[in-house]
Design a protein around this motif. Structure first.
Motif, PDB file in Angstrom:
ATOM      1  N   SER A  24      -7.227   0.585   3.027  1.00 44.68           N
ATOM      2  CA  SER A  24      -7.077  -0.683   2.315  1.00 44.68           C
ATOM      3  C   SER A  24      -7.244  -1.913   3.188  1.00 44.68           C
ATOM      4  O   SER A  24      -7.630  -2.980   2.692  1.00 44.68           O
ATOM      5  CB  SER A  24      -5.694  -0.730   1.652  1.00 44.68           C
ATOM      6  N   THR A  36      -5.421  13.557  -4.686  1.00 49.28           N
ATOM      7  CA  THR A  36      -5.625  13.161  -6.077  1.00 49.28           C
ATOM      8  C   THR A  36      -6.564  14.123  -6.796  1.00 49.28           C
ATOM      9  O   THR A  36      -6.277  14.566  -7.917  1.00 49.28           O
ATOM     10  CB  THR A  36      -6.182  11.732  -6.155  1.00 49.28           C
ATOM     11  N   TRP A  38       0.831  -1.208   0.000  1.00 44.07           N
ATOM     12  CA  TRP A  38       0.000   0.000   0.000  1.00 44.07           C
ATOM     13  C   TRP A  38       0.863   1.255   0.000  1.00 44.07           C
ATOM     14  O   TRP A  38       0.557   2.228  -0.683  1.00 44.07           O
ATOM     15  CB  TRP A  38      -0.932  -0.021   1.213  1.00 44.07           C
ATOM     16  N   TRP A  39       1.937   1.227   0.776  1.00 45.94           N
ATOM     17  CA  TRP A  39       2.793   2.405   0.867  1.00 45.94           C
ATOM     18  C   TRP A  39       3.598   2.640  -0.411  1.00 45.94           C
ATOM     19  O   TRP A  39       3.950   3.778  -0.720  1.00 45.94           O
ATOM     20  CB  TRP A  39       3.737   2.261   2.065  1.00 45.94           C
ATOM     21  N   LYS A  61      -3.666   5.505   3.338  1.00 48.37           N
ATOM     22  CA  LYS A  61      -3.767   4.398   2.386  1.00 48.37           C
ATOM     23  C   LYS A  61      -3.875   3.066   3.127  1.00 48.37           C
ATOM     24  O   LYS A  61      -4.631   2.177   2.714  1.00 48.37           O
ATOM     25  CB  LYS A  61      -2.549   4.378   1.463  1.00 48.37           C
ATOM     26  N   CYS A 106      -7.167  10.722   1.185  1.00 47.91           N
ATOM     27  CA  CYS A 106      -6.308  10.570   0.008  1.00 47.91           C
ATOM     28  C   CYS A 106      -6.853  11.341  -1.191  1.00 47.91           C
ATOM     29  O   CYS A 106      -6.079  11.867  -2.003  1.00 47.91           O
ATOM     30  CB  CYS A 106      -6.162   9.092  -0.335  1.00 47.91           C
ATOM     31  N   PHE A 150      -9.940   3.669  -5.023  1.00 49.98           N
ATOM     32  CA  PHE A 150      -9.134   2.459  -5.155  1.00 49.98           C
ATOM     33  C   PHE A 150      -8.446   2.301  -6.516  1.00 49.98           C
ATOM     34  O   PHE A 150      -7.305   1.809  -6.577  1.00 49.98           O
ATOM     35  CB  PHE A 150      -9.956   1.216  -4.826  1.00 49.98           C
ATOM     36  N   GLY A 156      -9.944   7.051   2.857  1.00 44.87           N
ATOM     37  CA  GLY A 156     -10.020   7.206   1.404  1.00 44.87           C
ATOM     38  C   GLY A 156     -10.313   8.637   1.008  1.00 44.87           C
ATOM     39  O   GLY A 156      -9.733   9.171   0.051  1.00 44.87           O
ATOM     40  N   TYR A 203      -4.893  -1.233  -5.916  1.00 45.50           N
ATOM     41  CA  TYR A 203      -5.022  -2.373  -5.018  1.00 45.50           C
ATOM     42  C   TYR A 203      -6.128  -3.276  -5.551  1.00 45.50           C
ATOM     43  O   TYR A 203      -7.310  -2.948  -5.464  1.00 45.50           O
ATOM     44  CB  TYR A 203      -5.316  -1.894  -3.605  1.00 45.50           C
ATOM     45  N   LEU A 214      -4.987   3.733  -6.431  1.00 48.72           N
ATOM     46  CA  LEU A 214      -4.028   2.992  -5.620  1.00 48.72           C
ATOM     47  C   LEU A 214      -3.567   1.714  -6.316  1.00 48.72           C
ATOM     48  O   LEU A 214      -2.464   1.227  -6.072  1.00 48.72           O
ATOM     49  CB  LEU A 214      -4.652   2.648  -4.258  1.00 48.72           C
ATOM     50  N   ASN A 256       2.690   2.067  -3.571  1.00 47.89           N
ATOM     51  CA  ASN A 256       1.895   2.479  -4.724  1.00 47.89           C
ATOM     52  C   ASN A 256       1.199   3.801  -4.417  1.00 47.89           C
ATOM     53  O   ASN A 256       0.940   4.112  -3.260  1.00 47.89           O
ATOM     54  CB  ASN A 256       0.861   1.414  -5.096  1.00 47.89           C
ATOM     55  N   LEU A 257       0.908   4.548  -5.455  1.00 50.30           N
ATOM     56  CA  LEU A 257       0.317   5.884  -5.306  1.00 50.30           C
ATOM     57  C   LEU A 257       1.097   6.671  -4.252  1.00 50.30           C
ATOM     58  O   LEU A 257       0.593   7.020  -3.180  1.00 50.30           O
ATOM     59  CB  LEU A 257      -1.164   5.802  -4.931  1.00 50.30           C
TER      60      LEU A 257
END
Length: 667
Positions: free
Chosen positions: A270, A591, A245-246, A266, A587, A306, A584, A311, A309, A248-249
């Motif tokens: 997740s 984005t 998780w850390w 994140k 984040c 999601f 979420g 995932y 990310l 990516n993105l």
């Protein structure tokens, strides 16, 4: 002159308030960031202090209520939840749950006596919790707590190191308690709960030597067996997912604290996904909300996030949520339930229509576009069509969408038509136009959606636009004369007609509190979701300097302050539970707000970066959306901004734009 004085006074209030917030943030900061991505509370004299954190896996979730007493000792109470061990009647909260405050350290004897005088030195969080302390007669104790990623087990490891210059004799008991539930109450019959230690015995502990042991807390149905759990393998698996998780993105800004808060958000967003008989289901948590989905938390808040990310489990859970809601489409356009509960076997619709159709249409449209998968888009299109038509049929004589309540479910008044629902419907129409073009839908249908969107935008201004408490902003519903946090909603869907007054109102002492936005001016209640939407909207409105200062304050408080490390649900209700969809939303401040990314096609997006004046660059790396893996970098070049997008080693966009200008990127 009066107008000038008013503006000058407001600027002074903001300046003084900013200094006060900074001072308050410094005084409340307890935790520090480490180079390995973790955060640590180094225990000082500000005791006692207690906190709570939720940690989740696919078959268990645990809230740890932990603290350090005035004397320096560690305290812990675990609330263990097994979401898929259901009880009758099979309602939302009827899952197996147990509270355990057992402390094996207190049962250990050293040289024939219990250990005493514990002093906690530090507590570390990195997806696990590690506690280091000292005890007399000269031992260092390390405790580590974490959930299994795939098993219905919460796991604990312990280590005692002899730090004295004398030989010690250590007695660690073997402990096991087994509980059996009433088979008549269980949806799946009798459940077994096991709480046990392993690795106990009598040990000669020389100076500098360590003895290790562990504890397991798990539950299961008849016929299942979890007696052979490899705790070290489970720990590595847990930390492996955290790193996934850390890694990516990845947010890169000049502010390490924001980067770290984003990384932890994140994680929480997740981890809270449960493997139910109805498929993977993202769940809010909080010891209450599991193995179920909601039109706001899952469809509106977390679903659109999601794909960015990358995932796969998160994407699968989101698609599953939308398809569960699609089960309830009907020819009579009766409302879709607000929540589908009990692994998909039941529903909750207690607040009637909360604007759920708009929530689902909004989330499904953005999710489908960001996924960049035509098959998934075609799968979701009937649900998007149906929910848009449902909303159209709910438009009242004022031209806005009527509903029985809103996502706060009558905790605060929402009238018979609220600003939030109409704003979401407006954005959903815009997404439908983008998506419909990709799917080759009839031009007449998409023109109709475009026309409906423009009419809704005008109706939002005409019906909700108002001066409230002296601010030219929005009323939340007809008759509303008190400022509400949800006046931020138009900003999040690119309606900026009243941005100046709205932003002033949001950051005024009437709404902004030490914990972000009050739900209603003059009330102590706050729900983080409103603050998270507002920060995203203020960035989108290009008021980046104001947004940044408040984002830094909020993030520092949530990551390093008195209650860490995630965004929370609400207070006083729930006591600031770490509900996961709020992470979420955090984040999405970056984005969709800071970077201004808006899906416009299965392989395209619009980007309007809002690079703060004091930053020279920012980046989002390893973005997994629109069917690609790509990096976005924004760099200041004199008075302009360079936007660089690199997809899988190839430059797909590299141009200079003006401050606040929008670029169209095709991958």
């Amino acid at each position: 002159m009066t107008s000038f004085k008013t503006r000058f006074l407001f600027m002074i209030i903001l300046l003084v308030g900013g200094v006060a917030r900074a001072q308050q943030a410094d005084s409340l900061t307890r935790w520090q960031m480490n180079a390995d991505g973790s955060i640590t509370w180094n225990i000082d004299k500000r005791l006692p202090h207690s906190d709570h954190i939720e940690m989740s896996g696919e078959k268990i979730s645990t809230v740890l209520r932990y603290g350090v007493t005035a004397s320096g000792a560690f305290t812990l109470e675990r609330t263990l939840v097994w979401p898929m061990l259901r009880s009758a009647p099979n309602k939302t909260r009827n899952h197996l749950s147990r509270i355990v405050d057992w402390d094996i350290i207190k049962t250990i004897h050293v040289n024939d006596k219990p250990m005493t005088d514990e002093k906690v030195k530090e507590i570390n969080l990195n997806g696990t919790m590690t506690v280091k302390s000292t005890l007399k007669p000269g031992l260092e104790c390390t405790r580590t707590f974490f959930p299994s990623h795939t098993l219905p087990a919460f796991l604990e490891t312990y280590a005692l190191k002899n730090t004295s210059n004398k030989l010690m004799y250590v007695e660690i008991p073997e402990y096991q308690n087994t509980y059996y539930t009433d088979s008549a109450k269980g949806i799946y019959g009798k459940y077994t709960v096991v709480i046990k230690s392993q690795g106990g015995g009598s040990f000669r502990l020389d100076t500098g030597k360590t003895v290790s042991f562990s504890a397991l807390l798990y539950a299961f149905k008849q016929g299942e067996d979890f007696s052979a759990i490899d705790i070290e393998n489970e720990r590595k698996t847990r930390l492996g997912h955290v790193q996934q998780w850390w890694n990516n993105l990845v947010l890169e800004t000049p502010d390490p604290m924001l980067n770290r808060a984003f990384a932890f958000a994140k994680l929480r967003a997740s981890e809270s996904i449960y493997r139910t008989k109805g498929g993977l289901m993202h769940g809010p948590g909080g010891t209450a909300y599991y193995a179920a989905i909601w039109a706001n938390d899952q469809a509106e808040y977390i679903g659109p996030f999601f794909p960015f990310l990358g995932y796969a489990t998160g994407n699968e859970a989101s698609l599953n949520a939308y398809m569960h809601f699609a089960r309830f489409m009907n020819a009579d356009y009766k409302p879709i339930p607000s929540s589908i509960i009990a692994e998909g076997d039941g529903i909750w619709h207690g607040a009637k229509d909360r604007g759920d159709g708009a929530m689902i249409a909004y989330g499904a449209g953005r999710f489908a576009l960001a996924m960049g998968d035509k098959k998934i888009a075609e799968q979701l299109w009937p649900l998007i069509e149906w929910t848009l038509e449902y909303c159209r049929r709910k438009i009242n004589s004022k031209g806005v969408v009527a509903s029985d309540s809103d996502e706060l479910e009558n905790r605060f008044p929402a009238g018979d038509a609220n600003l939030c629902t109409s704003s979401l419907y407006y954005d959903a129409l815009r997404s439908a136009v983008y998506l419909g073009k990709e799917l080759g839908k009839p031009r007449t249908q998409l023109d109709t959606y475009n026309s409906q969107a423009e009419k809704m935008k005008a109706a939002i201004e005409k019906h909700f636009g108002a001066t409230v408490e002296g601010f030219p902003t929005y009323r939340y519903y007809e008759g509303n004369d008190v400022l509400r946090a949800w006046i931020c909603m138009p900003l999040t869907v690119d309606i900026f007609d009243r941005k100046a007054g709205t932003i002033r109102a949001l950051f005024s002492p009437r709404l902004w509190t030490a914990d972000g936005l009050a739900t209603q001016a003059g009330d102590k209640t706050f729900w983080d979701r409103a603050t998270l939407y507002a920060l995203r909207g203020v960035f989108a409105a290009d008021e980046k300097e104001k947004a940044l200062k408040f984002l830094q304050y909020y993030s520092n408080r949530r990551l390093l302050g008195p209650h860490v490390p995630y965004p929370v649900e609400a207070y006083p209700e729930g006591g600031q539970r770490h509900l996961s969809a709020e992470s979420g939303l955090y984040c999405r401040i970056y984005t969709e707000g800071l970077f201004g990314m808006r899906p416009t096609g299965l392989r395209s997006f619009r980007i309007t970066p809002h690079l703060p004046v004091e930053w020279s660059t920012m980046a989002l790396n390893k973005v997994h959306a629109f069917g690609k893996n790509f990096d976005v970098k924004v760099t200041r070049e004199k008075a302009k901004i360079r936007i660089s997008v690199t997809a899988e080693g190839r430059s797909v966009y590299n141009k200079i734009v003006g401050e606040g200008e929008t670029a169209e990127v095709k991958l």
